[in-house]
Structures are given as structure tokens and as C-alpha cells.
Design an enzyme around this catalytic site. Structure first.
Site, PDB file in Angstrom:
ATOM      1  CB  SER A  23      46.962  18.035   6.207  1.00 56.53           C
ATOM      2  OG  SER A  23      46.145  17.135   5.529  1.00 56.53           O
ATOM      3  CB  ILE A  73      51.968  10.403   0.705  1.00 54.49           C
ATOM      4  CG1 ILE A  73      52.479  10.217   1.566  1.00 54.49           C
ATOM      5  CG2 ILE A  73      50.143   9.580  -0.100  1.00 54.49           C
ATOM      6  CD1 ILE A  73      52.492   8.693   1.515  1.00 54.49           C
ATOM      7  CB  CYS A 132      50.214  18.650  -2.344  1.00 54.50           C
ATOM      8  SG  CYS A 132      51.393  16.998  -2.419  1.00 54.50           S
ATOM      9  CB  THR A 269      56.973  13.537  11.445  1.00 50.61           C
ATOM     10  OG1 THR A 269      56.965  13.788   9.667  1.00 50.61           O
ATOM     11  CG2 THR A 269      58.126  12.209  11.256  1.00 50.61           C
TER      12      THR A 269
HETATM   13  C1  FMN Z   1      53.307  10.930   5.257  1.00 48.32           C
HETATM   14  C2  FMN Z   1      52.368  12.631   5.351  1.00 48.32           C
HETATM   15  C3  FMN Z   1      51.460  12.541   4.532  1.00 48.32           C
HETATM   16  C4  FMN Z   1      51.543  14.455   4.327  1.00 48.32           C
HETATM   17  N1  FMN Z   1      50.203  14.556   3.531  1.00 48.32           N
HETATM   18  C5  FMN Z   1      50.201  15.277   3.589  1.00 48.32           C
HETATM   19  C6  FMN Z   1      48.878  16.107   3.236  1.00 48.32           C
HETATM   20  O1  FMN Z   1      47.506  15.433   2.218  1.00 48.32           O
HETATM   21  N2  FMN Z   1      48.856  17.261   3.074  1.00 48.32           N
HETATM   22  C7  FMN Z   1      48.842  18.136   3.511  1.00 48.32           C
HETATM   23  O2  FMN Z   1      48.655  20.331   3.847  1.00 48.32           O
HETATM   24  N3  FMN Z   1      49.991  18.079   4.350  1.00 48.32           N
HETATM   25  C8  FMN Z   1      50.178  17.426   4.778  1.00 48.32           C
HETATM   26  N4  FMN Z   1      51.946  16.663   5.100  1.00 48.32           N
HETATM   27  C9  FMN Z   1      52.863  17.224   5.231  1.00 48.32           C
HETATM   28  C10 FMN Z   1      52.746  17.680   6.796  1.00 48.32           C
HETATM   29  O3  FMN Z   1      50.941  18.147   7.351  1.00 48.32           O
HETATM   30  C11 FMN Z   1      53.271  18.525   7.605  1.00 48.32           C
HETATM   31  O4  FMN Z   1      53.579  20.279   7.135  1.00 48.32           O
HETATM   32  C12 FMN Z   1      54.464  18.673   7.222  1.00 48.32           C
HETATM   33  O5  FMN Z   1      55.144  17.218   7.311  1.00 48.32           O
HETATM   34  C13 FMN Z   1      55.473  19.000   8.345  1.00 48.32           C
HETATM   35  O6  FMN Z   1      55.702  18.807  10.078  1.00 48.32           O
HETATM   36  P1  FMN Z   1      55.970  17.972  10.583  1.00 48.32           P
HETATM   37  O7  FMN Z   1      57.569  17.993  10.451  1.00 48.32           O
HETATM   38  O8  FMN Z   1      55.420  18.011  12.100  1.00 48.32           O
HETATM   39  O9  FMN Z   1      55.246  16.657   9.407  1.00 48.32           O
HETATM   40  C14 FMN Z   1      51.714  14.992   5.165  1.00 48.32           C
HETATM   41  C15 FMN Z   1      53.531  14.413   5.602  1.00 48.32           C
HETATM   42  C16 FMN Z   1      53.656  13.252   5.475  1.00 48.32           C
HETATM   43  C17 FMN Z   1      55.197  13.269   6.860  1.00 48.32           C
END
Ligand code: FMN
Length: 304
Positions: A23, A73, A132, A269
Site C-alpha cells: 500500500s 505523506i 500509519c 519502496t
Molecule cells: C511513499 C509511501 C507511502 C506509503 N503509504 C502507505 C499507506 O497508505 N498505507 C500503508 O499501509 N502503508 C503505506 N506505506 C508503507 C508501505 O506499504 C510498507 O509497509 C513500508 O514502506 C515497508 O515496505 P517497503 O520498504 O517495501 O516500502 C507507504 C510507504 C511509502 C514509502
């Protein structure tokens, strides 16, 4: 050589494979059409929505750090009405599996959001974003308190009969496995771990924090060991499937999550700069099969 079937059951839902977009970074999914074949992956966890639309946080929202990305965000989203009438049907029409991510600012907001979800055809799996770190009210408190977390999960299960409910957890707690257990006992069908790790950075020249809200959420490779440890511990604590997310930037990373005990994984990411990664992970898993979880490794406990 025969291809391995990757069908993955979570609650009442069978995903075509266990590789999802996390997400947030990929928006509502269709923003990534053309950058990867969205029909090839298991599904898209859509940007978290709240009942009312939100503008999100002012000021800097994304900031790179060593091995990671900080974001603030503030849950900018189109709100339930636009999401359910426009964004979600467009995904379904395109043959893409949506996992609908929901968050609430408070209990009343949450009830209205679940009622809106209940009235929408085509949603069979939701992810509760109880973690969040950017929204001052609601989210953080729910995700860090086992009783509150259980109350939110139970209400989702009661309001949405037959719905598969994933509880997405924050790592910013003392014992994430205890929260996973509370979610399982409240009826969650799966646990998603982890959301971002709280962090901050400072603008040296300006002598002020980079973000207006000072603290932000860290993601990317820097958080992968934290996520892997969370998946490892949660999958040894609960009997429901664990969806691993946090810092996956390669096929090898994805394999490690399955070995740690994940039933499915999400890529967040990394899709900013390598949008085809989820598809490559699917292709590799079709060739090799999904790696089984490691044994209990109890004899290694003293290491380190
Ligand atoms: C720009 C951005 C926006 C995100 N928005 C959400 C969101 O709306 N809801 C949510 O559950 N996680 C959100 N996340 C978290 C990601 O879903 C994920 O749990 C977290 O970034 C770790 O995974 P990654 O290292 O692969 O990004 C967001 C992450 C990023 C970087």
C-alpha cells in the site's frame, strides 16, 4: 520444465500468487500500468483510504536517507466515495486483484468506512492499516494497543461477514508478536508486517528538521532486517498467514521472507525505481517454487 503453481490462500481468498504491491508507493494501482504487468502479480494493496478525502501533510513528503526513504505523506487519499465508485472498479475491470487498505482517524470514521466497504461489490479482502505513523489521531494509538487493535479487527469481522481481513502492524512497538496475537484472537485472517519505522532527519544548513511533523516513516532496504525479524517472530506466534513487507529490493530478499515464515510478500519502496521487480519475483517463484520456511533454529538462539 513444469512451472510451479503459486496459488496462495489467505482466509477465504485465493490469490493467483503471493506477490503483492504494498500500500502507498503504487497509489491505486493503475498508475503502474505499463511499468509492470499488474495481472501477473497476486494483487495490489491500494493506497490506504479514509472515509473522507485527505490532503495529506504540508511540506517535504519524501526524503532519501542512507539505505532508505523517509516519508511523511499524511495519508493523502481520495476518500471512500471516489475510491469505491472509480478507483476500485477500474482495477477490477483491468483484471487486477485489489486488496483494499483502510484506515480510520477515529472510531466513528472507521464505522462509516466499514459501512461503505460493506456496500461495495467486488471487495473480498481488506488490509487494516492500523499503523500509519503520520496521522496524529487514531492510527498510531490503535496499532500500538492490543485491546484497541482487537476492537477494530473484531468490528471489521462483524460488519463484513465473509470478508478476509488482514491486520497490518506497526514495528514501532515493544513486542509486535503480542499485537499479532491480539489481532488473531480478534478474528484476523492474516497479519501484514511491517509498516514504516519511525525516524527523522535534519536539514543541516537550515538547522531544522526535514519534515514539518518532524518524525516520519522509514522504508526501503534499511528496514529489511527489522521486517524479517518481525515476520520470523509473528509466524512462530500465530497460526494465520503472515504477509511480509519491508525493504524487499531483490528476488533474494523475497526468498528470505518466505524462509522466515511469510505466506506472501509485498514490495513497496523498491517499485519507485524498479517497478518490474514484483513481476521478476513471480517469474522466479514459478521456476523454483516458493521456498519453505526454515525449521525452528533453536540451537542458533545464542548467536550474536
Ligand atoms: C511513499 C509511501 C507511502 C506509503 N503509504 C502507505 C499507506 O497508505 N498505507 C500503508 O499501509 N502503508 C503505506 N506505506 C508503507 C508501505 O506499504 C510498507 O509497509 C513500508 O514502506 C515497508 O515496505 P517497503 O520498504 O517495501 O516500502 C507507504 C510507504 C511509502 C514509502
Amino acid at each position: 520444465m513444469s512451472r510451479h503453481s503459486l496459488e496462495t490462500k489467505i482466509g477465504a481468498v485465493t490469490l493467483r500468487n503471493p506477490v503483492l504491491l504494498a500500500s502507498g508507493p503504487a497509489g491505486y494501482g493503475l498508475e503502474y500500468e505499463g511499468l509492470l504487468d499488474l495481472e501477473r502479480i497476486g494483487g495490489v494493496v491500494t493506497k490506504t483510504i479514509s472515509f473522507e478525502p485527505r490532503e495529506g501533510n504540508p511540506g517535504t513528503r519524501l526524503h532519501e536517507t542512507g539505505g532508505g526513504l523517509l516519508n511523511s505523506i499524511g495519508l493523502e487519499n481520495v476518500g471512500a466515495e471516489v475510491f469505491f465508485s472509480e478507483k476500485m472498479p477500474a482495477l477490477v475491470d483491468a483484471g487486477i486483484k485489489p486488496v483494499v487498505s483502510l484506515a480510520a482517524e477515529d472510531w466513528e470514521d472507521y464505522r462509516m468506512l466499514l459501512d461503505a466497504t460493506a456496500g461495495t461489490v467486488g471487495v473480498d479482502i481488506i488490509e487494516l492499516n492500523l499503523s500509519c505513523p503520520n496521522v496524529e489521531r487514531g492510527g498510531m494509538a490503535v496499532g500500538t494497543n492490543p485491546e484497541l487493535l482487537a476492537k477494530y479487527v473484531r468490528h471489521a469481522k462483524d460488519t463484513l461477514p465473509g470478508m478476509t481481513v488482514l491486520a497490518k502492524l506497526t514495528p514501532n512497538v515493544g513486542d509486535i508478536a503480542a499485537l499479532a496475537l491480539a489481532a488473531e484472537e480478534a478474528g484476523a485472517d492474516g497479519i501484514t508486517a511491517i509498516n514504516t519505522v519511525v525516524g527523522m532527519d535534519i536539514d543541516l544548513a537550515a538547522r531544522r528538521p526535514v519534515f514539518k511533523r518532524i518524525r516520519a516513516g522509514l522504508s526501503g532496504p534499511a528496514v529489511m532486517p527489522i521486517a524479517l525479524d518481525a515476520v520470523w517472530r509473528i509466524s512462530r506466534t500465530v497460526d494465520i498467514p503472515v504477509v511480509g513487507v519491508g525493504g524487499i529490493t531483490s528476488i533474494a530478499d523475497a526468498m528470505k521472507f518466505f524462509m522466515a515464515g511469510a505466506a506472501a510478500i509485498q514490495v513497496g519502496t523498491a517499485v519507485f525505481y524498479d517497478p518490474a521487480l514484483p513481476e521478476r519475483i513471480v517469474e522466479t517463484l514459478e521456476e523454483t517454487g516458493i521456498p519453505g520456511p526454515l525449521g525452528d533454529c533453536s540451537r542458533m538462539k545464542g548467536a550474536g
